[in-house]
Write a protein that holds these residues in place. Structure first.
Motif, PDB file in Angstrom:
ATOM      1  N   GLY A   1      20.840  37.691  33.760  1.00 29.75           N
ATOM      2  CA  GLY A   1      22.111  37.012  34.008  1.00 29.75           C
ATOM      3  C   GLY A   1      22.271  36.310  35.331  1.00 29.75           C
ATOM      4  O   GLY A   1      23.243  35.575  35.521  1.00 29.75           O
TER       5      GLY A   1
ATOM      6  N   SER B   1      18.205  43.341  36.099  1.00 32.40           N
ATOM      7  CA  SER B   1      17.607  42.252  35.325  1.00 32.40           C
ATOM      8  C   SER B   1      18.645  41.639  34.398  1.00 32.40           C
ATOM      9  O   SER B   1      19.419  42.345  33.757  1.00 32.40           O
TER      10      SER B   1
ATOM     11  N   GLY C   1      17.526  37.737  24.864  1.00 26.70           N
ATOM     12  CA  GLY C   1      16.247  38.322  24.427  1.00 26.70           C
ATOM     13  C   GLY C   1      15.956  38.111  22.956  1.00 26.70           C
ATOM     14  O   GLY C   1      15.128  38.808  22.381  1.00 26.70           O
TER      15      GLY C   1
ATOM     16  N   ARG D   1      11.912  31.129  28.215  1.00 31.27           N
ATOM     17  CA  ARG D   1      13.105  31.934  28.463  1.00 31.27           C
ATOM     18  C   ARG D   1      13.836  32.063  27.141  1.00 31.27           C
ATOM     19  O   ARG D   1      13.919  31.108  26.363  1.00 31.27           O
TER      20      ARG D   1
ATOM     21  N   GLY E   1      19.343  35.808  30.118  1.00 34.43           N
ATOM     22  CA  GLY E   1      19.064  34.413  29.773  1.00 34.43           C
ATOM     23  C   GLY E   1      20.296  33.552  29.596  1.00 34.43           C
ATOM     24  O   GLY E   1      20.209  32.437  29.073  1.00 34.43           O
ATOM     25  N   THR E   2      21.456  34.037  30.019  1.00 37.98           N
ATOM     26  CA  THR E   2      22.709  33.303  29.759  1.00 37.98           C
ATOM     27  C   THR E   2      23.285  32.624  31.001  1.00 37.98           C
ATOM     28  O   THR E   2      24.256  31.883  30.897  1.00 37.98           O
TER      29      THR E   2
HETATM   30  O1  LIG Z   1      10.963  42.913  29.378  1.00 37.70           O
HETATM   31  C1  LIG Z   1      10.791  43.056  28.148  1.00 37.70           C
HETATM   32  O2  LIG Z   1      10.002  43.904  27.703  1.00 37.70           O
HETATM   33  C2  LIG Z   1      11.556  42.195  27.162  1.00 37.70           C
HETATM   34  C3  LIG Z   1      11.491  42.502  25.811  1.00 37.70           C
HETATM   35  C4  LIG Z   1      12.170  41.712  24.884  1.00 37.70           C
HETATM   36  C5  LIG Z   1      12.944  40.629  25.302  1.00 37.70           C
HETATM   37  C6  LIG Z   1      13.014  40.317  26.662  1.00 37.70           C
HETATM   38  C7  LIG Z   1      12.325  41.096  27.588  1.00 37.70           C
HETATM   39  N1  LIG Z   1      12.397  40.827  28.941  1.00 37.70           N
HETATM   40  C8  LIG Z   1      13.138  39.757  29.492  1.00 37.70           C
HETATM   41  C9  LIG Z   1      13.104  39.766  30.951  1.00 37.70           C
HETATM   42  O3  LIG Z   1      12.572  40.625  31.626  1.00 37.70           O
HETATM   43  C10 LIG Z   1      13.752  38.585  31.646  1.00 37.70           C
HETATM   44  O4  LIG Z   1      12.706  37.870  32.241  1.00 37.70           O
HETATM   45  C11 LIG Z   1      14.712  38.991  32.686  1.00 37.70           C
HETATM   46  O5  LIG Z   1      15.667  39.847  32.156  1.00 37.70           O
HETATM   47  C12 LIG Z   1      15.377  37.747  33.396  1.00 37.70           C
HETATM   48  O6  LIG Z   1      16.596  37.382  32.801  1.00 37.70           O
HETATM   49  P1  LIG Z   1      17.396  36.039  33.248  1.00 37.70           P
HETATM   50  O7  LIG Z   1      17.369  35.982  34.749  1.00 37.70           O
HETATM   51  O8  LIG Z   1      18.787  36.213  32.695  1.00 37.70           O
HETATM   52  O9  LIG Z   1      16.669  34.895  32.629  1.00 37.70           O
END
Ligand SMILES: O=C(O)c1ccccc1NCC(=O)[C@H](O)[C@H](O)COP(=O)(O)O
Length: 242
Positions: free
Chosen positions: A199, A197, A24, A20, A173-174
């Motif tokens: 948070g 998607s 990003g 995680r 991811g926060t």
């Molecule tokens: O989906 C992508 O292509 C991507 C590219 C670069 C950085 C991150 C990327 N995806 C991240 C996600 O899809 C996460 O898994 C998702 O947003 C979950 O977020 P969270 O629940 O806040 O951990």
């Protein structure tokens, strides 16, 4: 439109590991071990979908193509595949995994003609990820600005894009809760289904996103909260089924 919110537990893969990130950002990884084990665990817990991301392909630091194919191939559930799908070769490799749909990000910003072509060719196998800071889109693993959210959305709508995966990068991811206002605004701007998607931190966040289903929110991706054990996937599935 779906009656109940679909949940998509996430497996983001970097250098062969389930990780995680925070916002990003490359280098902010926390590692959670084998992607296959993580995906199988979500499937055993009752997931109907898996959101599977090749972060190295998204960042341009290589790829995890063989591993992603192995994970997708091991799933009996629907798979949404994301990360670095930007041309015919990467799209063919992604679709060859047997995934249900792919999520295009950077390509929608940098090669709009190609995206229009594959939307026409593959229909609802193609979703577009709208990854934003404010209302500015970000591409290349969320590292480069890529234009205005609503202008791009209007263009993609006119090309027949079937679905959008909307991420507020500031939230991702926060564990600080989803950006409900952004989701509402995007739903107002398009008739197409939206997957939320970034948070999600607690079951109440899922209840709040579920309230947006009548507006057009179809699903929610959940990453960090599941890995941090803020709640279990079984609990989350019960909440959205209620
Ligand atoms: O989906 C992508 O292509 C991507 C590219 C670069 C950085 C991150 C990327 N995806 C991240 C996600 O899809 C996460 O898994 C998702 O947003 C979950 O977020 P969270 O629940 O806040 O951990």
């Amino acid at each position: 439109m779906a009656a109940k919110l679909e949940l998509l537990p996430a497996v983001d893969v970097r250098d062969g590991q389930a990780v995680r990130l925070v916002h990003g950002e490359s280098g902010s990884e926390t590692s959670y071990g084998s992607p296959l084990e993580a995906a199988l665990a979500w499937q055993r817990s009752g997931a109907e979908w898996l959101h599977l991301v090749d972060l190295d392909a998204a960042f341009g630091t290589g790829d995890n193509r063989a591993l992603i194919a192995e994970v997708a191939g091991a799933m009996d559930i629907k798979v949404e595949l994301s990360g670095g799908i930007r041309d015919d070769a990467s799209l063919a490799a992604a679709l060859a995994t047997g995934c249900t749909r792919v999520n295009l990000g950077t390509a929608a910003l940098e090669t709009p003609e190609w995206v229009a072509k594959v939307i026409a060719e593959f229909g609802d196998k193609i979703a577009v990820g709208l990854d934003v800071r404010g209302t500015t889109l970000r591409g290349r693993g969320w590292t480069r600005d890529g234009g205005d959210l609503y202008e791009t959305l209007a263009r993609l709508d006119s090309e027949g894009c079937a679905r959008y995966v909307v991420t507020d990068i500031a939230k991702d991811g926060t564990l600080t809760g989803p950006n409900l206002e952004l989701l509402r605004n995007v739903c107002e701007a398009t008739d197409k289904p939206v997957v939320a998607s970034g948070g999600v931190s607690c079951l109440d966040d899922l209840r709040a996103i579920s309230e947006l289903v009548p507006l057009g929110v179809e699903g929610a991706i959940v990453g960090k909260a599941l890995y941090a054990k803020a709640f279990t996937l079984e609990e989350a599935l019960k909440v959205v089924a209620a």
